[in-house]
Design a protein around this motif. Structure first.
Motif, PDB file in Angstrom:
ATOM      1  N   GLU A 268       0.028   7.679   4.647  1.00 16.04           N
ATOM      2  CA  GLU A 268      -0.866   6.241   4.882  1.00 16.04           C
ATOM      3  C   GLU A 268      -1.789   7.514   4.753  1.00 16.04           C
ATOM      4  OE1 GLU A 268      -0.903   7.647   8.987  1.00 16.04           O
ATOM      5  OE2 GLU A 268      -3.209   6.327   9.497  1.00 16.04           O
ATOM      6  N   ARG A 269      -3.325   6.719   3.715  1.00 14.33           N
ATOM      7  CA  ARG A 269      -3.804   7.036   3.853  1.00 14.33           C
ATOM      8  C   ARG A 269      -5.223   7.623   4.351  1.00 14.33           C
ATOM      9  NH1 ARG A 269      -8.938   3.271  -0.098  1.00 14.33           N
ATOM     10  NH2 ARG A 269     -10.254   5.018  -0.280  1.00 14.33           N
ATOM     11  N   GLU A 270      -5.845   8.505   3.317  1.00 15.04           N
ATOM     12  CA  GLU A 270      -6.526   9.553   4.147  1.00 15.04           C
ATOM     13  C   GLU A 270      -8.188   9.350   4.105  1.00 15.04           C
ATOM     14  OE1 GLU A 270      -4.710  13.573   3.661  1.00 15.04           O
ATOM     15  OE2 GLU A 270      -3.405  13.160   5.168  1.00 15.04           O
TER      16      GLU A 270
ATOM     17  N   LEU B   1      -8.820   9.311  -3.656  1.00 18.97           N
ATOM     18  CA  LEU B   1      -7.403   8.942  -3.039  1.00 18.97           C
ATOM     19  C   LEU B   1      -6.451   9.027  -4.641  1.00 18.97           C
ATOM     20  CD1 LEU B   1      -6.006   6.444  -1.894  1.00 18.97           C
ATOM     21  CD2 LEU B   1      -6.559   5.026  -3.378  1.00 18.97           C
TER      22      LEU B   1
ATOM     23  N   GLN C 264      -5.356  12.316  -3.343  1.00 18.86           N
ATOM     24  CA  GLN C 264      -3.747  12.705  -2.777  1.00 18.86           C
ATOM     25  C   GLN C 264      -3.243  11.871  -3.012  1.00 18.86           C
ATOM     26  OE1 GLN C 264      -4.532   9.175   1.269  1.00 18.86           O
ATOM     27  NE2 GLN C 264      -2.703   9.986   2.542  1.00 18.86           N
TER      28      GLN C 264
ATOM     29  N   VAL D  69       0.161  -1.973  -1.008  1.00 17.52           N
ATOM     30  CA  VAL D  69      -0.828  -1.238   0.261  1.00 17.52           C
ATOM     31  C   VAL D  69      -0.492  -1.951   1.439  1.00 17.52           C
ATOM     32  CG1 VAL D  69      -3.416  -0.787   0.888  1.00 17.52           C
ATOM     33  CG2 VAL D  69      -2.235  -0.839  -1.815  1.00 17.52           C
TER      34      VAL D  69
ATOM     35  N   SER E 101      -4.071   2.895   6.529  1.00 15.62           N
ATOM     36  CA  SER E 101      -3.754   2.133   5.473  1.00 15.62           C
ATOM     37  C   SER E 101      -2.935   2.567   4.649  1.00 15.62           C
ATOM     38  CB  SER E 101      -4.639   2.224   4.766  1.00 15.62           C
ATOM     39  OG  SER E 101      -4.549   1.532   3.313  1.00 15.62           O
TER      40      SER E 101
ATOM     41  N   LEU F 212       0.433   3.234   1.948  1.00 19.67           N
ATOM     42  CA  LEU F 212       0.771   3.422   0.813  1.00 19.67           C
ATOM     43  C   LEU F 212       1.928   3.708   0.144  1.00 19.67           C
ATOM     44  CD1 LEU F 212      -2.599   5.470  -0.853  1.00 19.67           C
ATOM     45  CD2 LEU F 212      -2.510   3.844  -0.109  1.00 19.67           C
TER      46      LEU F 212
ATOM     47  N   LEU G  58      -7.915  -1.285  -1.554  1.00 17.76           N
ATOM     48  CA  LEU G  58      -7.783  -0.099  -1.701  1.00 17.76           C
ATOM     49  C   LEU G  58      -9.245   0.552  -0.881  1.00 17.76           C
ATOM     50  CD1 LEU G  58      -6.258   0.571  -5.312  1.00 17.76           C
ATOM     51  CD2 LEU G  58      -5.200   1.032  -3.391  1.00 17.76           C
TER      52      LEU G  58
END
Lengths: 69, 347
Positions: A14-16, A20, A23, A42, A50, A52, B307
């Motif tokens: 999970e995107r933080e 990027l 991470q 994504v 979000s 990834l 993104l």
């Protein structure tokens, strides 16, 4: 030269907030030294989260205690 | 204006997914920027190649480290290219590769040698990832590195590696590739091999697969034709490496000469609009370097929107070259678009 195996890795993260790249590399380091990686998908949830998909090859053995989130 | 061109290997890009078929775009972007930094997948056309002093040939692992600010690029007049051959290559095919190296010495004046053969076969295997992109492995990375170290110790300043790849002339994937669709199934394993050597040895490295000749395909796509002109894929690698920049740690910055390239000088990065999730592009974006996202369909859908990146969209590499020229000349790209919206005031 002492070198571990090359291992394929597939991760879902999970995107933080924040970098990027940092991470992704930090998540891969739990599996070995990242050699080659890319975000290959994504998934955006209805709540705005979000997720990834990362495909990679790392150097070194996988720690079986590492969970793939 | 130093500019990065990234077209990831093995993801089936319409431009750059075949045998060096992004080379015309690279030549155009080199002319527009005056200084293009790009990688072997863009430049390698097997028997076909192009040498341009404005184009810097940098293998993918080193390109990622350059974009991250961890490496500098030192242009050189000539590298001494060591040749690393997989012991799994049959004697006749091996001889073909040695003759290519000799041909490049005699006809192009390249400085090639010495030649080292691995102790045992590298055992390359091919695979596809969850997304369908090309990946791959070699069973004996230790053997590859041992041979690379021997070459470095013997004075090689760059390494061309040739590994025996599995033949699969009947495969549907190969037929699709030769007819202009699907992914280059060899690309992922090639990248792993050259990434590993570059990472461990700190030298410019690139890879050519050794394969048996294929039967004639009358329907061959022009973009794959470069790979069917000879017995090997090696000429482009030797030419590319012969003038590839040397790799310096970023800590060498103060001792480096004025000709050294560093990421702070880069004015743009160009990548396929649906493949923005690689290390080099993300590193550039995080540094505030303009990202030019080119419509170049591929297997992925990792876009600027997905993104959260801000990019300059381009419908083609020709349009991307126009944007590079605008940035190089200090023309704000938005001034070239219509409608041109009024300025908004901060509140």
């Amino acid at each position: 030269m002492n070198l571990g195996e090359l291992r394929p890795v597939l991760l879902q993260l999970e995107r933080e907030p924040g970098s990027l790249r940092a991470q992704v590399e930090s998540a891969l380091l739990r599996h070995g030294q990242p050699l080659r990686w890319a975000i290959t998908d994504v998934d955006l949830s209805a709540e705005g989260r979000s997720f990834l998909q990362i495909e990679a090859v790392v150097i070194g053995s996988i720690d079986p205690k590492c969970s793939e989130a | 204006m130093p500019t990065l061109l990234v077209i990831p290997t093995g993801i089936g890009c319409v431009v750059g997914g075949f045998a060096g078929d992004a080379l015309p775009a690279a030549r155009l972007l080199a002319a527009a920027s005056g200084c293009l930094i790009t990688h072997p997948n863009v430049m390698n056309g097997a028997a076909l190649y192009w040498s341009d002093p404005r184009i810097h040939y940098v293998e993918g692992w080193s390109l990622d480290r350059f974009a991250a600010g961890e490496l500098l690029l030192q242009p050189v007049r000539q590298q001494r290219v060591g040749l690393l051959l997989d012991a799994g290559i049959e004697p006749e095919l091996r001889q073909r590769h040695l003759q290519v190296a000799d041909g490049c010495r005699a006809t192009l004046g390249l400085n090639i040698g010495p030649v080292v053969t691995t102790d045992v076969p590298l055992e390359v295997s091919l695979s596809l990832g969850a997304s369908g992109v090309s990946w791959g492995q070699l069973r004996r990375p230790d053997v590859l590195l041992r041979a690379g170290e021997q070459l470095k110790a013997a004075g090689a300043t760059a390494i061309a590696v040739v590994a025996r790849f599995p033949d699969d002339p009947e495969s549907e994937a190969l037929a699709a590739y030769r007819q202009g669709s699907g992914v280059d199934a060899l690309a992922g394993a090639e990248a792993v091999i050259s990434h590993l050597l570059s990472r461990e040895l700190g030298l410019p490295c690139a890879h050519a697969p050794a394969l048996s000749l294929l039967p004639l395909d009358p329907e061959l796509d022009p973009r794959a034709a470069g790979e069917e002109l000879g017995f090997t894929f090696l000429p482009c690698v030797l030419v590319g490496l012969s003038r590839a920049p040397s790799l310096l740690p970023a800590t060498a910055s103060s001792a480096a000469g004025a000709s050294v390239l560093e990421i702070d000088a880069v004015g743009a990065v160009i990548a396929p609009a649906a493949a923005l999730g690689g290390s080099a592009v993300l590193a550039c974006a995080e540094r505030g370097i303009p990202v030019i996202a080119v419509d170049n369909p591929c297997l992925l859908n990792v876009t600027a929107e997905a993104l959260g990146l801000e990019v300059l969209p381009a419908a083609s590499y020709s349009e991307a070259a126009g944007l590079v020229l605008a940035l190089r000349e200090g023309i704000a790209p938005v001034a070239l678009q219509r409608p041109l919206l009024p300025l908004s005031a901060l509140r």
